[in-house]
Design an enzyme around this catalytic site. Structure first.
Site, PDB file in Angstrom:
ATOM      1  N   HIS A  45      47.518  33.806  40.220  1.00  0.00           N
ATOM      2  CA  HIS A  45      46.458  33.827  41.226  1.00  0.00           C
ATOM      3  C   HIS A  45      46.949  32.991  42.411  1.00  0.00           C
ATOM      4  O   HIS A  45      47.671  32.006  42.224  1.00  0.00           O
ATOM      5  CB  HIS A  45      45.160  33.241  40.663  1.00  0.00           C
ATOM      6  N   LYS A 101      31.365  38.004  36.503  1.00  0.00           N
ATOM      7  CA  LYS A 101      30.697  37.292  37.600  1.00  0.00           C
ATOM      8  C   LYS A 101      29.252  36.997  37.192  1.00  0.00           C
ATOM      9  O   LYS A 101      28.697  37.821  36.459  1.00  0.00           O
ATOM     10  CB  LYS A 101      30.726  38.138  38.880  1.00  0.00           C
ATOM     11  N   ASP A 106      38.151  33.694  36.310  1.00  0.00           N
ATOM     12  CA  ASP A 106      38.179  33.428  37.739  1.00  0.00           C
ATOM     13  C   ASP A 106      39.108  32.230  37.993  1.00  0.00           C
ATOM     14  O   ASP A 106      39.418  31.474  37.068  1.00  0.00           O
ATOM     15  CB  ASP A 106      36.777  33.132  38.264  1.00  0.00           C
ATOM     16  N   GLU A 107      39.547  32.080  39.240  1.00  0.00           N
ATOM     17  CA  GLU A 107      40.525  31.028  39.554  1.00  0.00           C
ATOM     18  C   GLU A 107      39.970  29.637  39.282  1.00  0.00           C
ATOM     19  O   GLU A 107      40.732  28.690  39.045  1.00  0.00           O
ATOM     20  CB  GLU A 107      41.007  31.138  40.998  1.00  0.00           C
ATOM     21  N   LYS A 145      39.726  39.074  32.994  1.00  0.00           N
ATOM     22  CA  LYS A 145      40.371  38.020  33.790  1.00  0.00           C
ATOM     23  C   LYS A 145      39.420  36.850  34.012  1.00  0.00           C
ATOM     24  O   LYS A 145      38.251  37.058  34.320  1.00  0.00           O
ATOM     25  CB  LYS A 145      40.799  38.595  35.152  1.00  0.00           C
ATOM     26  N   GLN A 169      41.764  44.790  40.651  1.00  0.00           N
ATOM     27  CA  GLN A 169      40.816  43.856  40.035  1.00  0.00           C
ATOM     28  C   GLN A 169      39.460  44.019  40.703  1.00  0.00           C
ATOM     29  O   GLN A 169      39.352  44.029  41.922  1.00  0.00           O
ATOM     30  CB  GLN A 169      41.294  42.406  40.198  1.00  0.00           C
ATOM     31  N   LYS A 223      37.135  42.282  50.939  1.00  0.00           N
ATOM     32  CA  LYS A 223      36.359  41.214  51.597  1.00  0.00           C
ATOM     33  C   LYS A 223      37.251  40.104  52.146  1.00  0.00           C
ATOM     34  O   LYS A 223      36.763  39.245  52.912  1.00  0.00           O
ATOM     35  CB  LYS A 223      35.353  40.618  50.591  1.00  0.00           C
TER      36      LYS A 223
HETATM   37  C1  CAP Z   1      37.452  38.593  43.427  1.00  0.00           C
HETATM   38  C2  CAP Z   1      37.908  37.169  43.110  1.00  0.00           C
HETATM   39  C3  CAP Z   1      39.389  36.907  43.399  1.00  0.00           C
HETATM   40  C4  CAP Z   1      39.856  37.172  44.794  1.00  0.00           C
HETATM   41  C5  CAP Z   1      41.181  36.480  45.084  1.00  0.00           C
HETATM   42  C6  CAP Z   1      37.080  36.184  43.890  1.00  0.00           C
HETATM   43  O1  CAP Z   1      36.143  38.786  43.040  1.00  0.00           O
HETATM   44  O2  CAP Z   1      37.699  36.894  41.750  1.00  0.00           O
HETATM   45  O3  CAP Z   1      39.593  35.557  43.083  1.00  0.00           O
HETATM   46  O4  CAP Z   1      40.025  38.529  44.995  1.00  0.00           O
HETATM   47  O5  CAP Z   1      41.626  36.785  46.354  1.00  0.00           O
HETATM   48  O6  CAP Z   1      36.839  35.114  43.322  1.00  0.00           O
HETATM   49  O7  CAP Z   1      36.719  36.404  45.026  1.00  0.00           O
HETATM   50  P1  CAP Z   1      35.382  40.135  43.457  1.00  0.00           P
HETATM   51  P2  CAP Z   1      43.026  37.520  46.614  1.00  0.00           P
HETATM   52  O8  CAP Z   1      36.090  41.278  42.813  1.00  0.00           O
HETATM   53  O9  CAP Z   1      34.008  39.963  42.934  1.00  0.00           O
HETATM   54  O10 CAP Z   1      35.420  40.232  44.925  1.00  0.00           O
HETATM   55  O11 CAP Z   1      43.034  38.690  45.669  1.00  0.00           O
HETATM   56  O12 CAP Z   1      42.988  37.915  48.041  1.00  0.00           O
HETATM   57  O13 CAP Z   1      44.067  36.542  46.289  1.00  0.00           O
HETATM   58 MG    MG Z   2      38.230  34.886  41.824  1.00  0.00          MG
END
Ligand code: CAP
Ligand code: MG
Length: 432
Positions: free
Chosen positions: A274, A156, A184-185, A182, A377, A313
């Site tokens: 994801h 991040k 990010d999406e 990993k 994660q 969150k």
């Molecule tokens: C988490 C994350 C994930 C989300 C996806 C984000 O980051 O990389 O994409 O958790 O949501 O971009 O928010 P943090 P879900 O660890 O910094 O929060 O797992 O609900 O599909």
């Molecule tokens: Mg993410």
């Protein structure tokens, strides 16, 4: 003479056949529409019917008509099951299934709200899909992690880091005890961090750190793009020695996911799914489609890991997260109020991934709720540590090791200063 035939699709005492696809819907009829007619409309418009009787209707069409049954009142609405004859479905074609059971019906004016709550797919249907190549047993073998939860981390900030900055965080996370790096999406092949270079640099770093730590490491590499481009990126991943690809399965689409799965079979690659975009589909409890169905489809389509929620969150309560986990991680699930029984006919279970605002102070409850067969994660929960990424990774890893050994995180903090710092910094609070 009435031109309506919606109630022809209702038989309250219908007993589904072993080969039927069965769906559970929640619905709220619009003003002036009876419950029976509303249920009939759902069954009709998602199978062979339409709004008026037809001049010509061959008798055999009856064999393709779905049947609404077991209609029950609940709160401000109703539940109904709908059984679909297997001949309605094109074997191995997931988009076609969803165009039927999750298509036009969501737009019908006769319903104020409609939600597809669950679906039960018979073995004769799921046998046309590959399912996970690795699943829980295969991933554990791949990483040499027989028992504890698997730890993943996204560098991040999500995007904007250069390849040098990204890979430095990757190295620190891996060195600190993270198993899976990993993407990010929304990180794919942007100019500030090109895909091929990122992969190349991280694969070289990975080998160094595996030698240093004696642990297997891998990379959930985001290949999301146009389908042919995804195949090209998957081949690169395999060529450079990585074991995984990551796909934003909902934005890429099920057809593309199936094509990627075929390629990963040849390349021997695991798929991390994801679910970005899921909340647009599943968040409103009275409308749309539940996440457990999306996770079920990810299993059938052959993903080895899928995000299921983390009680952090992002939305999703304990009951929902547990329900999704059961669909992906167990060999069979029994029926209950909002769950249809599912027999997986031996299809491998996959690893639910808990993510979203996770830090060492709030992960033990996930293992208690779900088991150790999960991926945890943490992005912010590692890279936000006051002493930096490596300390953040050490803290998270120490917490996971303690939980896997049945110890309290707080006790482990006495011998792991990084963990003590993390608990002091974030406490046990759930990020809003
Ligand atoms: C988490 C994350 C994930 C989300 C996806 C984000 O980051 O990389 O994409 O958790 O949501 O971009 O928010 P943090 P879900 O660890 O910094 O929060 O797992 O609900 O599909
Ligand atoms: Mg993410």
């Amino acid at each position: 003479m009435s031109f309506e035939w919606y109630t022809d699709f209702v038989n309250e005492s219908y007993k589904p056949k072993k080969t039927d696809v069965v769906c559970l819907f929640y619905f709220e009829p619009a003003k002036g529409i009876s419950v029976k007619e509303a249920a009939g409309r759902i069954a009709s418009e998602s199978s062979a019917g339409t709004w008026t009787t037809l001049a010509r209707m061959p008798k055999r069409i009856k064999g393709t008509m779905a049947t609404a049954f077991d209609i029950r009142k609940s709160g401000g609405g109703y539940y109904a099951k709908v059984a679909y004859p297997i001949d309605l479905w094109d074997p191995g074609n997931m988009p076609q299934l969803l165009s039927g059971i999750a298509g036009n019906i969501f737009g019908m004016k006769a319903l104020d709200n409609l939600r597809l709550v669950d679906v039960s797919l018979p073995p004769v249907y799921i046998k046309h899909f590959r399912g996970p190549q690795f699943g829980i047993p295969g991933v554990r073998k791949l990483l040499g992690i027989p028992r504890r939860p698997i730890l993943a981390s996204v560098p991040k900030p999500k995007v904007g880091l250069t390849t040098r900055e990204f890979s430095a965080m990757a190295a620190a996370a891996w060195r600190g005890g993270v198993d899976l790096l990993k993407d990010d999406e929304n990180l794919t092949d942007q100019a500030f961090n090109r895909f091929e270079r990122r992969l190349d640099v991280c694969m070289k770093l990975r080998r160094t750190i595996e030698r240093e730590t004696g642990e297997r490491k891998s990379y959930l590499l985001n290949i999301t793009a146009e389908t042919q481009e995804m195949l090209r990126r998957a081949r690169l991943a395999a060529k450079l020695g990585n074991e995984y690809v990551m796909v934003d399965i909902l934005t890429a689409g099920w057809a593309a996911v199936q094509t990627v799965r075929e390629e990963c079979e040849k390349l021997g690659l695991a798929i991390h799914a994801h679910r970005a975009f899921h909340a647009a589909i599943d968040r409103n409890p009275a409308q749309g489609m539940s996440m457990k169905i999306l996770a079920e489809i990810a299993r059938i389509q052959g993903c080895d890991q899928v995000h299921i929620g983390g009680l952090g969150k992002l939305a999703g309560d304990r009951r929902e997260v547990r329900g999704i986990w059961e669909k992906v991680a167990l060999q069979s699930v029994g029926e209950s109020k909002v769950v249809l029984a599912q027999d997986w006919a031996g299809m491998k279970p996959l690893l639910g991934t808990c993510s979203g605002g996770l830090h060492p102070g709030i992960i033990s409850r996930l293992v208690r709720l779900l088991s150790a067969d999960i991926v945890i994660q943490a992005g912010g929960g590692i890279h936000g540590h006051p002493r930096g990424t490596e300390a953040g990774a050490r803290a998270m890893r120490a917490a996971l090791d303690a939980i896997a050994d049945g110890h309290r995180v707080e006790d482990a903090a006495r011998v792991h200063p990084e963990l003590a710092d993390a608990l002091a910094f974030w406490g046990h609070g759930t990020p809003k």
